[in-house]
Each structure stands twice: as C-alpha cells, then as structure tokens.
Design a protein around this motif. Structure first.
Motif, PDB file in Angstrom:
ATOM      1  N   TYR A 216       0.975  -1.357   0.376  1.00 19.54           N
ATOM      2  CA  TYR A 216      -0.012   0.085   0.110  1.00 19.54           C
ATOM      3  C   TYR A 216       0.523   1.397  -0.035  1.00 19.54           C
ATOM      4  O   TYR A 216       0.255   2.040  -0.684  1.00 19.54           O
ATOM      5  N   ALA A 217       1.855   0.844   0.523  1.00 14.40           N
ATOM      6  CA  ALA A 217       3.156   2.626   0.794  1.00 14.40           C
ATOM      7  C   ALA A 217       2.952   3.277  -0.390  1.00 14.40           C
ATOM      8  O   ALA A 217       2.957   2.382  -1.910  1.00 14.40           O
ATOM      9  N   CYS A 218       2.668   4.741  -0.444  1.00 11.32           N
ATOM     10  CA  CYS A 218       3.400   4.991  -1.895  1.00 11.32           C
ATOM     11  C   CYS A 218       4.359   4.666  -2.670  1.00 11.32           C
ATOM     12  O   CYS A 218       5.771   3.967  -2.009  1.00 11.32           O
ATOM     13  N   PRO A 219       5.012   5.157  -3.171  1.00  8.11           N
ATOM     14  CA  PRO A 219       6.622   5.000  -3.707  1.00  8.11           C
ATOM     15  C   PRO A 219       7.849   5.997  -3.612  1.00  8.11           C
ATOM     16  O   PRO A 219       9.011   5.022  -3.949  1.00  8.11           O
ATOM     17  N   CYS A 220       7.348   6.930  -2.935  1.00 10.49           N
ATOM     18  CA  CYS A 220       7.849   7.248  -2.206  1.00 10.49           C
ATOM     19  C   CYS A 220       9.012   6.081  -1.105  1.00 10.49           C
ATOM     20  O   CYS A 220      10.001   6.649  -0.500  1.00 10.49           O
ATOM     21  N   ARG A 221       8.217   5.750  -0.999  1.00 15.73           N
ATOM     22  CA  ARG A 221       9.058   4.589   0.344  1.00 15.73           C
ATOM     23  C   ARG A 221      10.533   3.650  -0.532  1.00 15.73           C
ATOM     24  O   ARG A 221      11.462   4.095  -0.254  1.00 15.73           O
ATOM     25  N   ALA A 222      10.915   3.439  -2.259  1.00 14.18           N
ATOM     26  CA  ALA A 222      10.905   2.387  -2.581  1.00 14.18           C
ATOM     27  C   ALA A 222      12.417   3.847  -3.052  1.00 14.18           C
ATOM     28  O   ALA A 222      13.612   3.925  -2.675  1.00 14.18           O
ATOM     29  N   THR A 223      11.826   4.948  -3.184  1.00 14.93           N
ATOM     30  CA  THR A 223      12.751   6.128  -3.534  1.00 14.93           C
ATOM     31  C   THR A 223      13.372   6.662  -2.442  1.00 14.93           C
ATOM     32  O   THR A 223      15.301   6.904  -2.172  1.00 14.93           O
ATOM     33  N   LEU A 224      13.044   6.950  -0.881  1.00 13.05           N
ATOM     34  CA  LEU A 224      13.788   6.641  -0.225  1.00 13.05           C
ATOM     35  C   LEU A 224      14.811   5.647   0.190  1.00 13.05           C
ATOM     36  O   LEU A 224      16.274   6.373   1.014  1.00 13.05           O
ATOM     37  N   HIS A 225      14.268   4.296  -0.102  1.00 10.13           N
ATOM     38  CA  HIS A 225      15.546   2.940   0.603  1.00 10.13           C
ATOM     39  C   HIS A 225      16.823   3.886  -0.441  1.00 10.13           C
ATOM     40  O   HIS A 225      17.996   3.383  -0.196  1.00 10.13           O
ATOM     41  N   GLU A 226      16.016   3.657  -1.787  1.00  8.89           N
ATOM     42  CA  GLU A 226      17.118   3.952  -2.720  1.00  8.89           C
ATOM     43  C   GLU A 226      18.230   5.277  -1.479  1.00  8.89           C
ATOM     44  O   GLU A 226      19.271   4.946  -2.589  1.00  8.89           O
TER      45      GLU A 226
END
Ligand SMILES: [Zn+2]
Length: 236
Positions: A216-226
């Motif tokens: 459910y998490a917005c794409p910002c989660r993956a962006t910030l992980h990277e």
C-alpha cells in the motif's frame, strides 16, 4: 564508550573520538509524548537516539502543526543547530519511546572542528534529511492519503529500532503528522485495516502484515530506500 552505541553518526567515529565525545554524555529515556525542545530554546545539548523516534514539529500562527521531519538513530536532534545558530527553531516530541545519548553541544562543536569522520557523518545525515524533506513535499502534493499513511507507519517502525509492532497513535496525531483532516485519516486507517495490513482500535495500531502494508505504501518508500542506501554507503 569505545564500542558502537547504535546511532549511525556516533558509530562512524573512531573509537578514541567517540570515547572523548561521550565522556560526559548521559543516557536518557525517550518518553512517549515528551517535548524535548521548543522554538527559541538555547541549544546546550544534542540528543542522539539509539532506539525510538523524535518528531520535528513545525507550527503555524494558529497553533496548527505538522511533522516537518523525523529524527531516529541515523541522526542527532539539534545537531545542525548546535553547530550553527545555537537556537532551536522547531519543537521536538518523542513519537516512539526508546533511549538516547545526551551530549553537550560544546563537545559536538569541538569534535566538528577536529574530526573529518564526524563532518562526513553529519553531512550524510543532513543530506538525507534534505532529500526526505523534498520527497515529503512531493508526496503531500501527489500521493493518496492511505498510501502516505502506509509509508509513514512503515518508516516509523523501521526507524524506531524496536521489536514490537504495536504503536500508540491517536487519529488526531496521525492527521497532524500527515497534515490532513481527522476524518480523512480515519478513512485511510480503515482502508488499511480492511486490507489486513494493520489492526487499529482505541488509539493502538498493530502491524499485522508488513508485506501487505508495503504493497500500500506510496512510491516514495522505494525512492527513499534507494537514496538512503546511496547517501549512507558513501559516508561509511
Ligand atoms: Zn509518497
């Protein structure tokens, strides 16, 4: 304290640097809801979380507030201010209980002048805060509340460095942190509950399925992980 205490900035120091910095440091509990600093406070100490999360709160002229940043074990609360103006500009509130090391601001200033390790660790922490702030702005403008709420919950759990998955969060608090109205956050929490990702009752939120919440998490989660991996890999 020659061993690594569990805060990313402190962990990057050489053992002798860390020992010197932490000689007069005090271990403190981060108590849920405790206000650690307010705007205009003189900065005498820097707080380095080992577990738990501190919310940095910005307030408008009407007393309405929103989360402007988060400090966990990757950073130090009031560290930029201790090295700069010496005055707090925001409110810092404990969002998840834990523990921290409280270090004199004067000791941080001394080490900043002497240690390239400390300067590199600080630069990485500040860079990540800036990246996170920019991403949050984008997130507030374009992503749906339930997706933002899912990301926000996951990030608090990751950052708090705690094993339990039960969080004490009122709807009012979540609405303020996401800068939305309370009925909006209530609908978002219900949608996440119906999906089986969380259980939310009487102000207690339990993480039921991390993988469902991730979906459910917005794409910002993956962006910030990277971006986090890139920034902290370079500084370590
Ligand atoms: Zn987003």
């Amino acid at each position: 304290m020659a061993e690594r205490p569990g805060n990313q900035i402190l962990d990057q120091l050489l053992p002798a640097e860390r020992e010197h910095l932490l000689k007069g440091a005090k271990k403190m509990d981060l108590v849920l809801g405790e206000v650690l600093h307010r705007p205009e406070d003189k900065v005498d100490y820097v707080i380095f979380p080992l577990r738990g999360v501190i919310s940095i709160i910005a307030e408008n002229e009407l007393g309405e507030y929103a989360e402007a940043g988060v400090i966990g074990r990757e950073a130090g609360a009031l560290l930029p201010e201790a090295l700069g103006s010496g005055v707090a500009m925001t409110t810092g509130v404990v969002q998840f209980a834990g523990e921290a090391l409280k270090v004199r601001a004067s000791e941080c200033r001394r080490l900043y002048a002497e240690s390239a390790n400390f300067r590199a660790a600080l630069a990485a922490a500040v860079e990540f805060q800036l990246v996170e702030g920019r991403q949050s702005l984008l997130c507030r403008s374009f992503h749906k509340v339930e997706n933002r709420l899912a990301r926000w919950i996951l990030e608090q759990v990751d950052r708090s460095n705690r094993d339990d998955t039960e969080l004490v969060l009122t709807q009012e608090f979540m609405a303020s942190m996401l800068a939305v109205h309370r009925p909006t956050v209530s609908r978002a929490a219900k949608a996440l509950q119906h999906s089986g990702a969380i259980d939310y009752r009487r102000g207690r939120l339990t993480l039921v399925s991390k993988s469902k919440l991730e979906s459910y998490a917005c794409p910002c989660r993956a962006t910030l992980h990277e971006q986090r991996a890139r920034i902290f890999a370079r500084s370590s």
